[in-house]
Design an enzyme around this catalytic site. Structure first.
Site, PDB file in Angstrom:
ATOM      1  N   VAL A  48       0.863  -1.178   0.000  1.00  0.00           N
ATOM      2  CA  VAL A  48       0.000   0.000   0.000  1.00  0.00           C
ATOM      3  C   VAL A  48       0.897   1.223   0.000  1.00  0.00           C
ATOM      4  O   VAL A  48       1.458   1.588   1.030  1.00  0.00           O
ATOM      5  CB  VAL A  48      -0.951   0.009   1.225  1.00  0.00           C
ATOM      6  CG1 VAL A  48      -1.768   1.293   1.256  1.00  0.00           C
ATOM      7  CG2 VAL A  48      -1.859  -1.200   1.207  1.00  0.00           C
ATOM      8  N   LYS A  49       1.033   1.825  -1.167  1.00  0.00           N
ATOM      9  CA  LYS A  49       1.848   3.034  -1.303  1.00  0.00           C
ATOM     10  C   LYS A  49       0.985   4.257  -1.566  1.00  0.00           C
ATOM     11  O   LYS A  49       1.416   5.379  -1.361  1.00  0.00           O
ATOM     12  CB  LYS A  49       2.863   2.869  -2.435  1.00  0.00           C
ATOM     13  CG  LYS A  49       3.930   1.834  -2.130  1.00  0.00           C
ATOM     14  CD  LYS A  49       4.994   1.831  -3.176  1.00  0.00           C
ATOM     15  CE  LYS A  49       5.878   3.036  -2.961  1.00  0.00           C
ATOM     16  NZ  LYS A  49       7.076   3.065  -3.781  1.00  0.00           N
ATOM     17  N   THR A  50      -0.229   4.038  -2.048  1.00  0.00           N
ATOM     18  CA  THR A  50      -1.107   5.154  -2.410  1.00  0.00           C
ATOM     19  C   THR A  50      -2.512   4.897  -1.869  1.00  0.00           C
ATOM     20  O   THR A  50      -2.846   3.778  -1.473  1.00  0.00           O
ATOM     21  CB  THR A  50      -1.203   5.302  -3.938  1.00  0.00           C
ATOM     22  OG1 THR A  50      -1.880   4.150  -4.460  1.00  0.00           O
ATOM     23  CG2 THR A  50       0.175   5.457  -4.586  1.00  0.00           C
TER      24      THR A  50
END
Length: 152
Positions: A48-50
């Protein structure tokens, strides 16, 4: 070396521009003697980066196991592209999904442009595009949407 352009205050696009310098782990690992890498299959983690990643993770396309592992409920990850102008920060995303994110269990792709409010009882299947050309949030009516392009 990776150069990422950012602002000092990520919530204020007019704040001072800066560059964040990073290096990829694959490149950095060579700096450590006797280092090795472990290949982890995509089925074992959900990066989960964004907020687009978080949106998908919070949907029914995933579930939490009894031993607190996040598992995909389908063969592939749904592709979600949310408009960064309105969904870049978690609090903004949550204001546009006050009753939770829509069902993405059978969604291949969801692209959202502009501020769109999602309500409970919304399901996406196939590939969908939702567009709000205005600056004020508009609500998408609850329902099932399959392979649709919707302009609010």
């Amino acid at each position: 070396l990776i150069k990422n352009k950012k602002t000092v205050n990520p919530r204020d696009a007019t704040s001072t521009s800066v560059y964040q310098l990073e290096t990829a782990m694959g490149s950095a690992i060579e700096c450590f003697p006797n280092a090795s890498a472990v290949v982890v299959p995509r089925s074992r983690f959900s990066p989960v980066k964004t907020c687009s990643d978080l949106f998908a993770l919070r949907s029914d396309a995933y579930h939490l196991t009894d031993d607190f592992c996040v598992k995909l409920n389908r063969d592939s990850v749904p592709v979600v592209k949310l408009d960064d102008k309105h969904y870049k920060h978690v609090d903004k995303m949550e204001r546009l999904c006050p009753e939770g994110v829509p069902s993405l269990l059978h969604c291949d792709r969801l692209e959202v442009s502009g501020p769109v409010v999602f309500k409970a009882g919304t399901t996406f299947k196939g590939a969908n595009t939702i567009v709000n050309k205005g600056s004020e949030p508009l609500e998408l009516a609850p329902g099932e949407y399959t392979d649709q392009s919707i302009v609010l």
